[in-house]
Write a protein that holds these residues in place. Structure first.
Motif, PDB file in Angstrom:
ATOM      1  N   ARG A  82      -6.244  15.820 -29.967  1.00 50.65           N
ATOM      2  CA  ARG A  82      -5.674  15.946 -31.314  1.00 50.65           C
ATOM      3  C   ARG A  82      -6.291  17.115 -32.061  1.00 50.65           C
ATOM      4  NH1 ARG A  82      -5.340   9.579 -31.993  1.00 50.65           N
ATOM      5  NH2 ARG A  82      -3.247   9.329 -31.144  1.00 50.65           N
ATOM      6  N   ILE A  83      -7.589  17.282 -31.925  1.00 53.53           N
ATOM      7  CA  ILE A  83      -8.263  18.415 -32.559  1.00 53.53           C
ATOM      8  C   ILE A  83      -7.702  19.729 -32.026  1.00 53.53           C
ATOM      9  CG2 ILE A  83     -10.473  19.644 -32.695  1.00 53.53           C
ATOM     10  CD1 ILE A  83     -11.799  16.802 -32.725  1.00 53.53           C
ATOM     11  N   ALA A  84      -7.448  19.778 -30.727  1.00 53.44           N
ATOM     12  CA  ALA A  84      -6.959  21.004 -30.096  1.00 53.44           C
ATOM     13  C   ALA A  84      -5.548  21.377 -30.559  1.00 53.44           C
ATOM     14  CB  ALA A  84      -6.985  20.847 -28.579  1.00 53.44           C
ATOM     15  N   PHE A  85      -4.734  20.388 -30.911  1.00 50.69           N
ATOM     16  CA  PHE A  85      -3.343  20.659 -31.254  1.00 50.69           C
ATOM     17  C   PHE A  85      -3.041  20.588 -32.747  1.00 50.69           C
ATOM     18  CE2 PHE A  85      -2.922  20.020 -26.759  1.00 50.69           C
ATOM     19  CZ  PHE A  85      -1.898  20.885 -26.402  1.00 50.69           C
ATOM     20  N   ILE A  86      -4.027  20.308 -33.579  1.00 49.24           N
ATOM     21  CA  ILE A  86      -3.761  20.171 -35.007  1.00 49.24           C
ATOM     22  C   ILE A  86      -3.278  21.483 -35.615  1.00 49.24           C
ATOM     23  CG2 ILE A  86      -6.129  20.582 -35.783  1.00 49.24           C
ATOM     24  CD1 ILE A  86      -3.675  18.061 -37.312  1.00 49.24           C
ATOM     25  N   CYS A  87      -3.795  22.613 -35.159  1.00 47.65           N
ATOM     26  CA  CYS A  87      -3.355  23.908 -35.712  1.00 47.65           C
ATOM     27  C   CYS A  87      -1.875  24.141 -35.462  1.00 47.65           C
ATOM     28  CB  CYS A  87      -4.167  25.043 -35.103  1.00 47.65           C
ATOM     29  SG  CYS A  87      -5.876  25.070 -35.668  1.00 47.65           S
ATOM     30  N   GLU A  88      -1.404  23.828 -34.254  1.00 46.88           N
ATOM     31  CA  GLU A  88       0.015  23.986 -33.957  1.00 46.88           C
ATOM     32  C   GLU A  88       0.852  23.045 -34.812  1.00 46.88           C
ATOM     33  OE1 GLU A  88      -2.343  23.902 -31.686  1.00 46.88           O
ATOM     34  OE2 GLU A  88      -2.147  25.858 -30.735  1.00 46.88           O
ATOM     35  N   ALA A  89       0.409  21.824 -34.954  1.00 48.70           N
ATOM     36  CA  ALA A  89       1.141  20.849 -35.761  1.00 48.70           C
ATOM     37  C   ALA A  89       1.213  21.306 -37.216  1.00 48.70           C
ATOM     38  CB  ALA A  89       0.472  19.481 -35.665  1.00 48.70           C
ATOM     39  N   GLU A  90       0.119  21.799 -37.744  1.00 47.19           N
ATOM     40  CA  GLU A  90       0.097  22.261 -39.139  1.00 47.19           C
ATOM     41  C   GLU A  90       0.952  23.519 -39.330  1.00 47.19           C
ATOM     42  OE1 GLU A  90      -4.095  22.678 -39.843  1.00 47.19           O
ATOM     43  OE2 GLU A  90      -4.259  20.603 -40.546  1.00 47.19           O
ATOM     44  N   GLU A  91       0.904  24.411 -38.356  1.00 49.82           N
ATOM     45  CA  GLU A  91       1.657  25.661 -38.464  1.00 49.82           C
ATOM     46  C   GLU A  91       3.158  25.402 -38.596  1.00 49.82           C
ATOM     47  OE1 GLU A  91       2.509  29.716 -35.871  1.00 49.82           O
ATOM     48  OE2 GLU A  91       0.759  28.486 -35.405  1.00 49.82           O
ATOM     49  N   PHE A  92       3.653  24.414 -37.873  1.00 51.34           N
ATOM     50  CA  PHE A  92       5.086  24.125 -37.873  1.00 51.34           C
ATOM     51  C   PHE A  92       5.438  22.898 -38.709  1.00 51.34           C
ATOM     52  CE2 PHE A  92       4.246  26.477 -33.943  1.00 51.34           C
ATOM     53  CZ  PHE A  92       5.131  27.531 -34.119  1.00 51.34           C
ATOM     54  N   TYR A  93       4.452  22.349 -39.406  1.00 53.64           N
ATOM     55  CA  TYR A  93       4.665  21.144 -40.221  1.00 53.64           C
ATOM     56  C   TYR A  93       5.347  20.050 -39.410  1.00 53.64           C
ATOM     57  CZ  TYR A  93       3.572  24.349 -44.003  1.00 53.64           C
ATOM     58  OH  TYR A  93       2.948  25.266 -44.798  1.00 53.64           O
ATOM     59  N   TYR A  94       4.927  19.939 -38.163  1.00 53.89           N
ATOM     60  CA  TYR A  94       5.534  18.959 -37.259  1.00 53.89           C
ATOM     61  C   TYR A  94       4.407  18.253 -36.516  1.00 53.89           C
ATOM     62  CZ  TYR A  94       8.678  16.967 -33.779  1.00 53.89           C
ATOM     63  OH  TYR A  94       9.368  16.100 -32.977  1.00 53.89           O
ATOM     64  N   TYR A  95       4.133  17.038 -36.932  1.00 53.26           N
ATOM     65  CA  TYR A  95       2.994  16.297 -36.392  1.00 53.26           C
ATOM     66  C   TYR A  95       3.393  15.294 -35.316  1.00 53.26           C
ATOM     67  CZ  TYR A  95       0.533  18.418 -40.247  1.00 53.26           C
ATOM     68  OH  TYR A  95      -0.010  19.331 -41.097  1.00 53.26           O
ATOM     69  N   SER A  96       4.644  15.326 -34.904  1.00 58.91           N
ATOM     70  CA  SER A  96       5.116  14.371 -33.908  1.00 58.91           C
ATOM     71  C   SER A  96       5.141  14.951 -32.501  1.00 58.91           C
ATOM     72  CB  SER A  96       6.516  13.879 -34.284  1.00 58.91           C
ATOM     73  OG  SER A  96       6.468  13.164 -35.499  1.00 58.91           O
TER      74      SER A  96
END
Length: 50
Positions: free
Chosen positions: A19-33
């Motif tokens: 989750r830590i590794a992918f949080i930047c991608e999720a935040e960048e695209f406002y897509y946490y799913s």
């Protein structure tokens, strides 16, 4: 430093690190799913068995 095979007891930490590794991608695209953000411990255990 030795690299050891992960065991079941390591899975919660692996999940947290994922989750830590992918949080930047999720935040960048406002897509946490995305899968790495919503994967559960049970799903990880199932992958480990296969």
């Amino acid at each position: 430093m030795d690299i050891l095979q992960a065991v079941r007891e390591d899975l919660p930490e692996i999940l947290a690190l994922q989750r830590i590794a992918f949080i930047c991608e999720a935040e960048e695209f406002y897509y946490y799913s995305i899968d790495p953000m919503v994967q559960t411990l049970c799903e990880l255990e199932e992958l480990r068995i296969k």
